[in-house]
Design a protein around this motif. Structure first.
Motif, PDB file in Angstrom:
ATOM      1  N   SER A  67     -50.801  22.826   2.007  1.00 21.63           N
ATOM      2  CA  SER A  67     -51.235  23.430   3.168  1.00 21.63           C
ATOM      3  C   SER A  67     -52.393  23.016   3.450  1.00 21.63           C
ATOM      4  CB  SER A  67     -51.837  24.399   2.297  1.00 21.63           C
ATOM      5  OG  SER A  67     -50.686  26.003   2.029  1.00 21.63           O
ATOM      6  N   ARG A  68     -53.390  22.290   2.152  1.00 20.31           N
ATOM      7  CA  ARG A  68     -53.989  21.284   2.452  1.00 20.31           C
ATOM      8  C   ARG A  68     -54.096  19.934   3.538  1.00 20.31           C
ATOM      9  NH1 ARG A  68     -54.763  16.950  -0.524  1.00 20.31           N
ATOM     10  NH2 ARG A  68     -53.857  18.022  -2.295  1.00 20.31           N
ATOM     11  N   LEU A  69     -52.912  19.496   3.069  1.00 19.53           N
ATOM     12  CA  LEU A  69     -52.692  18.357   3.893  1.00 19.53           C
ATOM     13  C   LEU A  69     -51.543  18.509   5.593  1.00 19.53           C
ATOM     14  CD1 LEU A  69     -50.974  16.146   0.932  1.00 19.53           C
ATOM     15  CD2 LEU A  69     -53.204  15.666   2.564  1.00 19.53           C
ATOM     16  N   ASN A  70     -51.827  19.934   5.555  1.00 26.42           N
ATOM     17  CA  ASN A  70     -50.983  20.541   7.125  1.00 26.42           C
ATOM     18  C   ASN A  70     -49.539  20.193   7.278  1.00 26.42           C
ATOM     19  OD1 ASN A  70     -53.482  21.204   7.655  1.00 26.42           O
ATOM     20  ND2 ASN A  70     -54.513  19.969   8.641  1.00 26.42           N
ATOM     21  N   LEU A  71     -48.864  19.709   6.632  1.00 23.24           N
ATOM     22  CA  LEU A  71     -47.474  19.551   5.732  1.00 23.24           C
ATOM     23  C   LEU A  71     -46.897  20.939   5.366  1.00 23.24           C
ATOM     24  CD1 LEU A  71     -47.437  16.735   3.381  1.00 23.24           C
ATOM     25  CD2 LEU A  71     -47.548  16.604   5.932  1.00 23.24           C
ATOM     26  N   SER A  72     -45.234  20.600   6.082  1.00 23.52           N
ATOM     27  CA  SER A  72     -44.362  21.699   6.314  1.00 23.52           C
ATOM     28  C   SER A  72     -43.900  22.733   4.346  1.00 23.52           C
ATOM     29  CB  SER A  72     -42.798  21.846   6.457  1.00 23.52           C
ATOM     30  OG  SER A  72     -42.171  22.587   6.465  1.00 23.52           O
ATOM     31  N   LEU A  73     -44.374  24.025   4.514  1.00 20.34           N
ATOM     32  CA  LEU A  73     -43.847  24.591   3.233  1.00 20.34           C
ATOM     33  C   LEU A  73     -42.873  24.908   2.655  1.00 20.34           C
ATOM     34  CD1 LEU A  73     -46.997  27.958   3.453  1.00 20.34           C
ATOM     35  CD2 LEU A  73     -47.009  25.738   2.400  1.00 20.34           C
ATOM     36  N   ASP A  74     -42.058  24.399   4.020  1.00 22.88           N
ATOM     37  CA  ASP A  74     -40.467  23.931   3.190  1.00 22.88           C
ATOM     38  C   ASP A  74     -40.004  22.449   2.348  1.00 22.88           C
ATOM     39  OD1 ASP A  74     -39.502  26.050   4.244  1.00 22.88           O
ATOM     40  OD2 ASP A  74     -39.392  25.182   6.058  1.00 22.88           O
ATOM     41  N   ARG A  75     -41.559  21.635   2.604  1.00 23.55           N
ATOM     42  CA  ARG A  75     -41.249  20.591   1.486  1.00 23.55           C
ATOM     43  C   ARG A  75     -41.714  20.966  -0.203  1.00 23.55           C
ATOM     44  NH1 ARG A  75     -43.820  15.480   4.728  1.00 23.55           N
ATOM     45  NH2 ARG A  75     -43.969  14.229   2.725  1.00 23.55           N
ATOM     46  N   THR A  76     -41.674  19.336  -0.833  1.00 26.25           N
ATOM     47  CA  THR A  76     -42.622  19.984  -2.132  1.00 26.25           C
ATOM     48  C   THR A  76     -43.078  18.122  -2.281  1.00 26.25           C
ATOM     49  OG1 THR A  76     -40.126  18.013  -3.006  1.00 26.25           O
ATOM     50  CG2 THR A  76     -39.475  20.323  -3.184  1.00 26.25           C
ATOM     51  N   TYR A  77     -43.679  18.659  -3.896  1.00 29.08           N
ATOM     52  CA  TYR A  77     -45.374  17.894  -3.551  1.00 29.08           C
ATOM     53  C   TYR A  77     -44.331  17.318  -4.891  1.00 29.08           C
ATOM     54  CZ  TYR A  77     -50.075  16.461  -4.028  1.00 29.08           C
ATOM     55  OH  TYR A  77     -51.350  15.446  -3.593  1.00 29.08           O
ATOM     56  N   PHE A  78     -44.383  15.643  -5.260  1.00 28.90           N
ATOM     57  CA  PHE A  78     -44.728  15.941  -6.352  1.00 28.90           C
ATOM     58  C   PHE A  78     -46.545  15.245  -7.336  1.00 28.90           C
ATOM     59  CE2 PHE A  78     -43.693  12.197  -3.947  1.00 28.90           C
ATOM     60  CZ  PHE A  78     -44.723  11.069  -4.443  1.00 28.90           C
ATOM     61  N   ASN A  79     -46.518  15.334  -8.771  1.00 27.77           N
ATOM     62  CA  ASN A  79     -47.652  14.742  -9.103  1.00 27.77           C
ATOM     63  C   ASN A  79     -47.027  12.904  -9.369  1.00 27.77           C
ATOM     64  OD1 ASN A  79     -48.374  13.836 -12.045  1.00 27.77           O
ATOM     65  ND2 ASN A  79     -49.833  15.529 -11.227  1.00 27.77           N
ATOM     66  N   ALA A  80     -48.057  12.680  -9.364  1.00 30.96           N
ATOM     67  CA  ALA A  80     -48.159  11.087  -9.174  1.00 30.96           C
ATOM     68  C   ALA A  80     -48.240  10.122 -10.543  1.00 30.96           C
ATOM     69  CB  ALA A  80     -48.298  10.380  -8.700  1.00 30.96           C
ATOM     70  N   GLY A  81     -48.635  11.017 -11.642  1.00 28.28           N
ATOM     71  CA  GLY A  81     -49.421  10.461 -13.163  1.00 28.28           C
ATOM     72  C   GLY A  81     -47.897  10.445 -13.966  1.00 28.28           C
ATOM     73  N   VAL A  82     -46.714  10.757 -13.438  1.00 25.51           N
ATOM     74  CA  VAL A  82     -45.204   9.691 -14.007  1.00 25.51           C
ATOM     75  C   VAL A  82     -43.873   9.717 -13.238  1.00 25.51           C
ATOM     76  CG1 VAL A  82     -43.415  10.236 -15.159  1.00 25.51           C
ATOM     77  CG2 VAL A  82     -45.757  11.193 -16.080  1.00 25.51           C
ATOM     78  N   MET A  83     -43.955   8.610 -13.251  1.00 22.39           N
ATOM     79  CA  MET A  83     -43.337   8.200 -11.933  1.00 22.39           C
ATOM     80  C   MET A  83     -42.104   6.866 -12.553  1.00 22.39           C
ATOM     81  SD  MET A  83     -45.257   7.535  -8.152  1.00 22.39           S
ATOM     82  CE  MET A  83     -46.507   6.710  -8.934  1.00 22.39           C
ATOM     83  N   ILE A  84     -41.218   7.094 -12.173  1.00 27.20           N
ATOM     84  CA  ILE A  84     -40.419   6.455 -12.454  1.00 27.20           C
ATOM     85  C   ILE A  84     -39.815   5.000 -11.110  1.00 27.20           C
ATOM     86  CG2 ILE A  84     -38.082   5.542 -13.356  1.00 27.20           C
ATOM     87  CD1 ILE A  84     -38.704   9.228 -13.583  1.00 27.20           C
ATOM     88  N   MET A  85     -39.828   3.689 -11.018  1.00 24.88           N
ATOM     89  CA  MET A  85     -40.079   3.117 -10.357  1.00 24.88           C
ATOM     90  C   MET A  85     -38.903   1.918  -9.766  1.00 24.88           C
ATOM     91  SD  MET A  85     -44.075   1.873 -10.236  1.00 24.88           S
ATOM     92  CE  MET A  85     -45.417   3.022  -9.914  1.00 24.88           C
ATOM     93  N   ASP A  86     -38.729   2.558  -8.969  1.00 22.78           N
ATOM     94  CA  ASP A  86     -37.243   1.176  -8.489  1.00 22.78           C
ATOM     95  C   ASP A  86     -38.695  -0.136  -7.623  1.00 22.78           C
ATOM     96  OD1 ASP A  86     -35.588  -0.876  -7.328  1.00 22.78           O
ATOM     97  OD2 ASP A  86     -34.033   1.207  -6.753  1.00 22.78           O
ATOM     98  N   LEU A  87     -38.910  -1.175  -8.709  1.00 23.58           N
ATOM     99  CA  LEU A  87     -39.517  -2.005  -7.970  1.00 23.58           C
ATOM    100  C   LEU A  87     -39.462  -3.057  -7.084  1.00 23.58           C
ATOM    101  CD1 LEU A  87     -41.473  -2.868 -11.522  1.00 23.58           C
ATOM    102  CD2 LEU A  87     -42.039  -1.504  -9.726  1.00 23.58           C
TER     103      LEU A  87
END
Length: 295
Positions: A143-163
């Motif tokens: 809501s804060r980013l004016n994005l569709s509520l049908d999307r998902t939002y992730f926490n970036a504190g844990v990420m697996i990266m395909d470098l």
């Protein structure tokens, strides 16, 4: 060896918090790790202590300095406890040019299960693997980013990266450009930008691998089931005001590091009473919810 990346600016005693996170990882790992510490400033004394932890578990540690001038270009979101060091994670693919994969962790986490299980996650041709925020937090951020509520939002504190893929598609570089736009208002900094740039380009793993306050309020996993506890928010487990049910785990691991013996910060009678009142309110709220669900 598998690659692990953490970032730090050693203000506010974060050296010992990073050391605590590292010890929890290594004590619960089955394999050895190639660890990269990306830092803006880090004392030689802290490096010696971190080296002691890592070498006692037969892993490797590498220090990569990021310049203050690179980080000072970014605008930190208003009203957060964060600093510009959070943007350092956007430089990981370029700083680890010879590596093809890595896992990134914030240094306010405690790892309780072998991290190899998360590292080996099948990304299914996606650039990153992540864990979603709690449903309430997701809705608030979208809501804060004016994005569709049908999307998902992730926490970036844990990420697996395909470098390798990230260097090919330049999506972290796109995220940097997005953050540097002076017209952007990103309260949660690069995490907001990553969620925008990486739409449909991330794999989702189970919330046990990034068990935040929001996820813990909406679920009831036991300590034996949780892979990573993430102490999100501005009041951390080393603060007397923290009412996290998992804060004792932070102290358990801290006291096995060269920083053992530290005491809680902000420890006053007023803060203790406020903490206990909050814990009581949360406990009664959960009971009310449970009773309501039985009707």
């Amino acid at each position: 060896m598998k690659n692990l990346v953490l970032i730090i600016n050693e203000k506010n005693s974060y050296g010992r918090h990073l050391g605590t996170t590292l010890l929890s990882i290594l004590k619960n790992s089955k394999e050895k790790w190639n660890i990269f510490i990306i830092y803006e400033n880090l004392s030689e004394e802290t490096k010696v202590k971190l080296n002691t932890i890592v070498k006692s578990h037969s892993s490797n540690i590498n220090y990569l300095e990021i310049s203050k001038s690179d980080l000072d270009r970014f605008k930190v979101g208003k009203g957060t406890h964060l600093s510009s060091i959070v943007f350092a994670r956007l430089f990981i693919p370029e700083l680890l040019k010879s590596e093809e994969k890595a896992i990134y962790l914030d240094c306010d986490v405690i790892v309780l299960k072998p991290l190899e299980s998360l590292y080996e996650m099948d990304l299914k041709d996606k650039s990153i693997g992540v864990i979603l925020d709690g449903k309430k937090d997701q809705k608030s951020s979208l809501s804060r980013l004016n994005l569709s509520l049908d999307r998902t939002y992730f926490n970036a504190g844990v990420m697996i990266m395909d470098l390798k893929r990230l260097r090919e598609n330049s999506k972290f570089l796109q995220t940097i450009d997005y953050c540097l736009n002076p017209d952007r208002e990103l309260q949660l900094n690069e995490q907001d930008a990553l969620n925008i740039i990486f739409e449909n380009d991330y794999m989702i793993n189970d919330i046990i691998w990034n068990y935040t306050h929001g996820n813990s309020e909406e679920n009831s996993y036991t300590e034996n089931e949780i892979g990573i506890i993430h102490f999100t928010g501005d009041v951390k487990p080393w603060d007397c005001r923290s009412y996290s049910p998992y804060k004792d785990l932070y102290w358990k691991y801290l006291n096995e590091t060269p920083w053992k013996g530290f005491e809680e910060e902000n420890k006053t009678l007023k803060n203790i009473l406020k903490r206990e009142l909050v814990k009581f309110k949360l406990k009664t709220r959960k009971i009310r919810y449970a009773l309501k669900g039985k009707k």
